[in-house]
Design a protein around this motif. Structure first.
Motif, PDB file in Angstrom:
ATOM      1  N   MET A   1     -11.189  -2.143  56.703  1.00 22.28           N
ATOM      2  CA  MET A   1     -10.187  -1.364  55.980  1.00 22.28           C
ATOM      3  C   MET A   1     -10.680   0.059  55.804  1.00 22.28           C
ATOM      4  O   MET A   1     -11.825   0.297  55.409  1.00 22.28           O
ATOM      5  CB  MET A   1      -9.909  -1.996  54.617  1.00 22.28           C
ATOM      6  N   GLU A   2      -9.828   1.035  56.105  1.00 28.93           N
ATOM      7  CA  GLU A   2     -10.210   2.435  55.975  1.00 28.93           C
ATOM      8  C   GLU A   2     -10.418   2.808  54.517  1.00 28.93           C
ATOM      9  O   GLU A   2      -9.672   2.388  53.639  1.00 28.93           O
ATOM     10  CB  GLU A   2      -9.125   3.332  56.582  1.00 28.93           C
ATOM     11  N   ARG A   3     -11.428   3.599  54.289  1.00 25.77           N
ATOM     12  CA  ARG A   3     -11.735   4.043  52.932  1.00 25.77           C
ATOM     13  C   ARG A   3     -10.562   4.833  52.354  1.00 25.77           C
ATOM     14  O   ARG A   3      -9.922   5.634  53.026  1.00 25.77           O
ATOM     15  CB  ARG A   3     -12.974   4.934  52.974  1.00 25.77           C
ATOM     16  N   LYS A   4     -10.269   4.611  51.052  1.00 20.65           N
ATOM     17  CA  LYS A   4      -9.213   5.342  50.374  1.00 20.65           C
ATOM     18  C   LYS A   4      -9.793   6.156  49.220  1.00 20.65           C
ATOM     19  O   LYS A   4     -10.665   5.679  48.489  1.00 20.65           O
ATOM     20  CB  LYS A   4      -8.141   4.395  49.828  1.00 20.65           C
ATOM     21  N   LEU A   5      -9.278   7.369  49.077  1.00 23.55           N
ATOM     22  CA  LEU A   5      -9.582   8.202  47.915  1.00 23.55           C
ATOM     23  C   LEU A   5      -8.241   8.545  47.273  1.00 23.55           C
ATOM     24  O   LEU A   5      -7.430   9.265  47.854  1.00 23.55           O
ATOM     25  CB  LEU A   5     -10.324   9.474  48.324  1.00 23.55           C
ATOM     26  N   ILE A   6      -7.990   7.980  46.089  1.00 15.82           N
ATOM     27  CA  ILE A   6      -6.716   8.156  45.405  1.00 15.82           C
ATOM     28  C   ILE A   6      -6.948   8.880  44.087  1.00 15.82           C
ATOM     29  O   ILE A   6      -7.747   8.432  43.253  1.00 15.82           O
ATOM     30  CB  ILE A   6      -6.036   6.798  45.141  1.00 15.82           C
ATOM     31  N   ILE A   7      -6.255   9.987  43.896  1.00 14.13           N
ATOM     32  CA  ILE A   7      -6.333  10.763  42.659  1.00 14.13           C
ATOM     33  C   ILE A   7      -5.026  10.538  41.907  1.00 14.13           C
ATOM     34  O   ILE A   7      -3.943  10.699  42.468  1.00 14.13           O
ATOM     35  CB  ILE A   7      -6.519  12.265  42.962  1.00 14.13           C
ATOM     36  N   ILE A   8      -5.126  10.153  40.644  1.00 17.18           N
ATOM     37  CA  ILE A   8      -3.935   9.833  39.854  1.00 17.18           C
ATOM     38  C   ILE A   8      -3.865  10.753  38.644  1.00 17.18           C
ATOM     39  O   ILE A   8      -4.819  10.832  37.861  1.00 17.18           O
ATOM     40  CB  ILE A   8      -3.949   8.357  39.412  1.00 17.18           C
ATOM     41  N   THR A   9      -2.727  11.431  38.504  1.00 17.71           N
ATOM     42  CA  THR A   9      -2.564  12.376  37.411  1.00 17.71           C
ATOM     43  C   THR A   9      -1.183  12.249  36.794  1.00 17.71           C
ATOM     44  O   THR A   9      -0.281  11.661  37.392  1.00 17.71           O
ATOM     45  CB  THR A   9      -2.812  13.820  37.901  1.00 17.71           C
ATOM     46  N   GLY A  10      -1.026  12.772  35.603  1.00 13.20           N
ATOM     47  CA  GLY A  10       0.245  12.701  34.895  1.00 13.20           C
ATOM     48  C   GLY A  10       0.048  13.169  33.472  1.00 13.20           C
ATOM     49  O   GLY A  10      -1.069  13.129  32.936  1.00 13.20           O
ATOM     50  N   HIS A  11       1.112  13.646  32.844  1.00 17.72           N
ATOM     51  CA  HIS A  11       1.029  14.140  31.480  1.00 17.72           C
ATOM     52  C   HIS A  11       0.580  13.048  30.523  1.00 17.72           C
ATOM     53  O   HIS A  11       0.671  11.857  30.810  1.00 17.72           O
ATOM     54  CB  HIS A  11       2.392  14.689  31.037  1.00 17.72           C
ATOM     55  N   PHE A  12       0.116  13.469  29.334  1.00 17.81           N
ATOM     56  CA  PHE A  12      -0.252  12.554  28.259  1.00 17.81           C
ATOM     57  C   PHE A  12       0.893  11.569  28.015  1.00 17.81           C
ATOM     58  O   PHE A  12       2.038  11.972  27.836  1.00 17.81           O
ATOM     59  CB  PHE A  12      -0.528  13.347  26.978  1.00 17.81           C
ATOM     60  N   GLY A  13       0.577  10.268  28.063  1.00 16.50           N
ATOM     61  CA  GLY A  13       1.599   9.257  27.847  1.00 16.50           C
ATOM     62  C   GLY A  13       2.342   8.845  29.100  1.00 16.50           C
ATOM     63  O   GLY A  13       3.288   8.057  29.034  1.00 16.50           O
ATOM     64  N   SER A  14       1.907   9.334  30.244  1.00 16.54           N
ATOM     65  CA  SER A  14       2.600   9.003  31.500  1.00 16.54           C
ATOM     66  C   SER A  14       2.278   7.596  31.982  1.00 16.54           C
ATOM     67  O   SER A  14       3.065   6.960  32.675  1.00 16.54           O
ATOM     68  CB  SER A  14       2.232  10.000  32.599  1.00 16.54           C
ATOM     69  N   GLY A  15       1.095   7.103  31.635  1.00 17.40           N
ATOM     70  CA  GLY A  15       0.640   5.807  32.135  1.00 17.40           C
ATOM     71  C   GLY A  15      -0.286   5.922  33.324  1.00 17.40           C
ATOM     72  O   GLY A  15      -0.570   4.933  34.001  1.00 17.40           O
ATOM     73  N   LYS A  16      -0.790   7.132  33.578  1.00 17.35           N
ATOM     74  CA  LYS A  16      -1.623   7.315  34.774  1.00 17.35           C
ATOM     75  C   LYS A  16      -2.965   6.585  34.655  1.00 17.35           C
ATOM     76  O   LYS A  16      -3.507   6.119  35.667  1.00 17.35           O
ATOM     77  CB  LYS A  16      -1.810   8.804  35.087  1.00 17.35           C
ATOM     78  N   THR A  17      -3.498   6.430  33.439  1.00 15.04           N
ATOM     79  CA  THR A  17      -4.743   5.685  33.295  1.00 15.04           C
ATOM     80  C   THR A  17      -4.507   4.197  33.501  1.00 15.04           C
ATOM     81  O   THR A  17      -5.323   3.503  34.115  1.00 15.04           O
ATOM     82  CB  THR A  17      -5.378   5.951  31.917  1.00 15.04           C
ATOM     83  N   GLU A  18      -3.375   3.688  33.015  1.00 11.72           N
ATOM     84  CA  GLU A  18      -3.015   2.287  33.278  1.00 11.72           C
ATOM     85  C   GLU A  18      -2.916   2.049  34.785  1.00 11.72           C
ATOM     86  O   GLU A  18      -3.395   1.034  35.311  1.00 11.72           O
ATOM     87  CB  GLU A  18      -1.679   1.962  32.609  1.00 11.72           C
ATOM     88  N   LEU A  19      -2.296   2.990  35.490  1.00 10.15           N
ATOM     89  CA  LEU A  19      -2.168   2.875  36.942  1.00 10.15           C
ATOM     90  C   LEU A  19      -3.536   2.950  37.613  1.00 10.15           C
ATOM     91  O   LEU A  19      -3.792   2.240  38.591  1.00 10.15           O
ATOM     92  CB  LEU A  19      -1.249   3.980  37.479  1.00 10.15           C
ATOM     93  N   SER A  20      -4.426   3.787  37.099  1.00 11.18           N
ATOM     94  CA  SER A  20      -5.771   3.904  37.657  1.00 11.18           C
ATOM     95  C   SER A  20      -6.523   2.581  37.546  1.00 11.18           C
ATOM     96  O   SER A  20      -7.186   2.133  38.493  1.00 11.18           O
ATOM     97  CB  SER A  20      -6.554   5.008  36.942  1.00 11.18           C
ATOM     98  N   LEU A  21      -6.423   1.945  36.383  1.00  4.97           N
ATOM     99  CA  LEU A  21      -7.065   0.646  36.191  1.00  4.97           C
ATOM    100  C   LEU A  21      -6.447  -0.405  37.116  1.00  4.97           C
ATOM    101  O   LEU A  21      -7.158  -1.203  37.734  1.00  4.97           O
ATOM    102  CB  LEU A  21      -6.930   0.206  34.740  1.00  4.97           C
ATOM    103  N   PHE A  22      -5.120  -0.393  37.208  1.00  5.00           N
ATOM    104  CA  PHE A  22      -4.398  -1.364  38.036  1.00  5.00           C
ATOM    105  C   PHE A  22      -4.824  -1.243  39.496  1.00  5.00           C
ATOM    106  O   PHE A  22      -5.129  -2.248  40.152  1.00  5.00           O
ATOM    107  CB  PHE A  22      -2.898  -1.133  37.898  1.00  5.00           C
ATOM    108  N   TYR A  23      -4.839  -0.021  40.023  1.00  9.02           N
ATOM    109  CA  TYR A  23      -5.159   0.143  41.446  1.00  9.02           C
ATOM    110  C   TYR A  23      -6.632  -0.089  41.730  1.00  9.02           C
ATOM    111  O   TYR A  23      -6.996  -0.524  42.827  1.00  9.02           O
ATOM    112  CB  TYR A  23      -4.684   1.511  41.952  1.00  9.02           C
TER     113      TYR A  23
END
Length: 227
Positions: A1-23
């Motif tokens: 599998m090819e290496r992935k580098l995913i950057i996740i961003t979003g305003h306060f309260g967007s859920g981007k940290t939840e998405l970071s943990l999920f992925y």
């Protein structure tokens, strides 16, 4: 599998940290390649990847974040380990970064290294948050992040909610409309709606589940300190 580098961003309260943990967990479960989650969020004092170090470790995910007395700091503290992770093609990397100019500047110091390889930069939209509740607000925020980080947003994700499990399906549809219009105007791919599984199961039981374009369900992990 090819290496992935995913950057996740979003305003306060967007859920981007939840998405970071999920992925991070998703990649750890689907590949034999090691996974590192880098907490570059210098903005949000409440919902941070670094607060879930034990959970990440139990799921074979390495956490890169300030250590020791610096663990709870709200300063843009980074180390050479971040650069090493970005350059390491034998490790999947997810970077959780604050979704405003200050957060993007913390990311921007690594832009030259990041652009040497393939990367994805996802912007998470919660249409119920200030500044990103309109198409124009999201576009302005995306433009500011791209300028400050010197990177291009490659995907738009809808995570419109009301901060708990009892919001209605109309919130998903509202957010999807905003996210899709931004996608069309900015020529950035729209990816999916990120939806709390507890809310989705309730909608299915009630017969009100929304006809969203693409749906990814998650089980909520992040709770506010007062909960």
């Amino acid at each position: 599998m090819e290496r992935k580098l995913i950057i996740i961003t979003g305003h306060f309260g967007s859920g981007k940290t939840e998405l970071s943990l999920f992925y991070s967990e998703k990649m750890a479960n689907e590949t034999k390649m090691p996974v590192t989650l880098c907490d570059l969020d210098v903005i949000n004092p409440y919902f941070r990847s670094r607060d879930y170090k034990e959970h990440l470790c139990n799921n074979n995910i390495h956490l890169l974040a300030p250590q020791g007395d610096l663990l709870l700091a709200d300063l843009p503290i980074v180390t050479g380990e971040v650069s090493a992770m970005i350059e390491n093609t034998m490790v999947h990397g997810i970077i959780d970064v604050g979704g405003d100019k200050d957060g993007a500047l913390a990311l921007g110091q690594f832009s030259n290294i990041i652009k040497k390889g393939k990367y994805e930069l996802w912007f998470v939209v919660n249409g119920n948050r200030p500044y990103v509740s309109t198409v124009e607000g999201v576009i302005q925020t995306v433009d500011e992040i791209e300028t400050a980080s010197r990177l291009q947003v490659t995907g738009i994700i809808n995570n419109t909610h009301l901060g708990d499990d009892i919001y209605g399906p109309e919130e998903v549809i509202k957010g999807e409309r905003i996210a899709v219009e931004v996608s069309e105007k900015k020529n950035i791919p729209y990816m999916f709606s990120f939806i709390n599984k507890k809310a989705w199961d309730r909608w299915v039981e009630e017969g009100t589940s929304p006809e969203a374009k693409n749906v990814t369900l998650f089980e909520r992990k992040l709770l506010a300190p007062w909960n």
